[in-house]
Design a protein around this motif. Structure first.
Motif, PDB file in Angstrom:
ATOM      1  N   GLY A 192       0.775  -1.239   0.000  1.00  0.00           N
ATOM      2  CA  GLY A 192       0.000   0.000   0.000  1.00  0.00           C
ATOM      3  C   GLY A 192       0.797   1.276   0.000  1.00  0.00           C
ATOM      4  O   GLY A 192       0.258   2.340  -0.278  1.00  0.00           O
ATOM      5  N   ALA A 193       2.100   1.192   0.310  1.00  0.00           N
ATOM      6  CA  ALA A 193       2.910   2.400   0.317  1.00  0.00           C
ATOM      7  C   ALA A 193       3.480   2.711  -1.070  1.00  0.00           C
ATOM      8  O   ALA A 193       4.212   3.676  -1.228  1.00  0.00           O
ATOM      9  N   GLY A 194       3.134   1.904  -2.074  1.00  0.00           N
ATOM     10  CA  GLY A 194       3.572   2.163  -3.443  1.00  0.00           C
ATOM     11  C   GLY A 194       2.764   3.281  -4.083  1.00  0.00           C
ATOM     12  O   GLY A 194       1.785   3.777  -3.509  1.00  0.00           O
ATOM     13  N   ASN A 195       3.161   3.671  -5.309  1.00  0.00           N
ATOM     14  CA  ASN A 195       2.545   4.832  -5.945  1.00  0.00           C
ATOM     15  C   ASN A 195       1.064   4.667  -6.215  1.00  0.00           C
ATOM     16  O   ASN A 195       0.253   5.527  -5.859  1.00  0.00           O
ATOM     17  N   MET A 196       0.664   3.547  -6.865  1.00  0.00           N
ATOM     18  CA  MET A 196      -0.735   3.394  -7.244  1.00  0.00           C
ATOM     19  C   MET A 196      -1.632   3.210  -6.024  1.00  0.00           C
ATOM     20  O   MET A 196      -2.651   3.881  -5.878  1.00  0.00           O
ATOM     21  N   ALA A 197      -1.256   2.286  -5.134  1.00  0.00           N
ATOM     22  CA  ALA A 197      -2.059   2.089  -3.934  1.00  0.00           C
ATOM     23  C   ALA A 197      -2.072   3.345  -3.081  1.00  0.00           C
ATOM     24  O   ALA A 197      -3.097   3.696  -2.488  1.00  0.00           O
TER      25      ALA A 197
END
Length: 270
Positions: A6-11
Motif C-alpha cells: 500500500g505504500a507504493g505509488n498506485m495504492a
C-alpha cells in the motif's frame, strides 16, 4: 481495508483518494517492506501501517493487492491460509493475472475483483476497469467501485476478457497521448520554437481538448470538424494524419496491446 504493497505509488494514490473523499483513515492499513517509508506514509495519510502482511490480513474484510504481477503468486501463497479462512473481498490491481490463478493461489470461494487503474489516478483523474468474479456480492461491488471512483471514474465489464480491452484503451492509453504530445513538442522545437514554449502549449492544448470533449454534448468526431475550416490549416493537418494511416495504426496498436495482455495472462497463469 488492507492494502498489501500500500505504500507504493498506485495504492498510495487510491488511499489518498479514499481518505480525501471521507473514508476513515483509521480503517485503512497499508503494508510494505521499508519501515521508514511506512512511517512517512502513515504520517502523510493518517492510516495504520504494518510490515507484516499476514498479521495485517487477519482482521480484514477488504484486501487490496498492489504488488508487481511477478510477485503476486508468492504473495498469495503467503496469505492463502488467512484469506481462505476469512474470505475477505480481494481486489487486485495487478495487470495480466486471470481470476483462475487467484482462485488456485488463494483458494476457491474467495470473492475477487480485478481492477485495472491507470497512472492518471495519481492526480485524481484515473479511469479504472473492473471485473467481478463469482461470489462477489452487490455490496462488495459497491466497495470496489467506491475505491476506484476515489481517484477518477470506474467502468464494469461483463466478461473477464473485457479487462484486456480496458488495458488497450485506458490502462496503456496515457502512454499513447504522451507519445503524441512528445511528437508535437519535438516537431515544434525543430520548427524553431523553444522546447519550453512547445511543451507548455502542447500540454495546455491536450488538457483543453480533453476538457472540451468531456463538457460537450457532441462526439469527438464533430468536435474535430468544428475546428476544421474548408481548405484550411487544420484540414490540411488532419488529411496528413489520415493519408499517413494514423487511424489504422491506432487500431493496430490497441489490438496488439490487448493481445499482449492476453499473452501475459497465460504466461503469469503458468
Amino acid at each position: 481495508m488492507v492494502f498489501i504493497g500500500g505504500a507504493g505509488n498506485m495504492a498510495g494514490a487510491v488511499i489518498g483518494g479514499l481518505v480525501g473523499s471521507g473514508y476513515p483513515a483509521e480503517r485503512i492499513v497499508a503494508t510494505g517492506r521499508n519501515k521508514q517509508k511506512l512511517a512517512e506514509f502513515a504520517a502523510r495519510h493518517g492510516v495504520e501501517v504494518s510490515a507484516d502482511n499476514v498479521a495485517a490480513v487477519a482482521g480484514a474484510d477488504v484486501l487490496v493487492l498492489s504488488v508487481k504481477p511477478q510477485m503476486m503468486k508468492a504473495l498469495c501463497q503467503e496469505l492463502a491460509e488467512a484469506v481462505s479462512d476469512r474470505k475477505p473481498l480481494v481486489i487486485t490491481l495487478a495487470a495480466g493475472i486471470p481470476l483462475a490463478a487467484y482462485q488456485r493461489w488463494l483458494g476457491r470461494g474467495v470473492p475477487i475483483v480485478r481492477a485495472m487503474p491507470n497512472t492518471p489516478a495519481l492526480v485524481g483523474a484515473g479511469a479504472t476497469g473492473l471485473f467481478a468474479g463469482e461470489g462477489v456480492s452487490a455490496a462488495q461491488k459497491h466497495i470496489a467501485e467506491q475505491m476506484a471512483e476515489a481517484v477518477g471514474i470506474a467502468l464494469w465489464v461483463d466478461e473477464e476478457a473485457g479487462i484486456d480491452q480496458v488495458i488497450a484503451v485506458s490502462g496503456s492509453g496515457p502512454a499513447y497521448y504522451f507519445q503524441f504530445m512528445e511528437s508535437m513538442i519535438d516537431a515544434a522545437e525543430k520548427a524553431g520554437m523553444s522546447r519550453a514554449d512547445a511543451e507548455r502549449l502542447t500540454l495546455q492544448t491536450a488538457l483543453g481538448a480533453a476538457k472540451l470533449a468531456m463538457a460537450s454534448e457532441v462526439d469527438v468526431a464533430q468536435l474535430k470538424r468544428n475546428v476544421m475550416s474548408p481548405n484550411g490549416t487544420t484540414e490540411r493537418a488532419i488529411q496528413c494524419f489520415q493519408s499517413g494511416g494514423l487511424p489504422e495504426l491506432v487500431a493496430q496498436a490497441m489490438h496488439d496491446c490487448a493481445a499482449r495482455a492476453a499473452e501475459m495472462a497465460r504466461e503469469l497463469d503458468n
